[in-house]
Design a protein around this motif. Structure first.
Motif: not given
Length: 71
Positions: A40-48, A58-68
């Motif tokens: 849904v959010c486009g952040v890699e599973r391992k990053t989450l 949880h909300k911050k983990a899902v909504t913060t975009p990955s730098l990589i």
């Protein structure tokens, strides 16, 4: 027992999201597995998984975009 009335076909992805070992993450009242939130959010599973393991909200983990960007 198994009979046509209580069985259904499921995709491999649906079956993988229906395991006891999955970590469920709740954001704004919506509960999904880490893999589902990753889709849904486009952040890699391992990053989450890492963010949640080290204590991110949880909300911050899902909504913060990955730098990589790997996807």
């Amino acid at each position: 027992g198994y009979e046509p009335g209580n069985c259904r076909w499921a995709t491999i992805k649906q079956q993988a999201n229906n395991k006891r070992s999955n970590v469920l993450v709740c954001v704004d009242g919506v509960e999904k597995t880490v893999a589902e939130w990753s889709d849904v959010c486009g952040v890699e599973r391992k990053t989450l998984e890492y963010r949640i393991r080290v204590g991110w909200d949880h909300k911050k983990a899902v909504t913060t975009p990955s730098l990589i960007k790997r996807k």
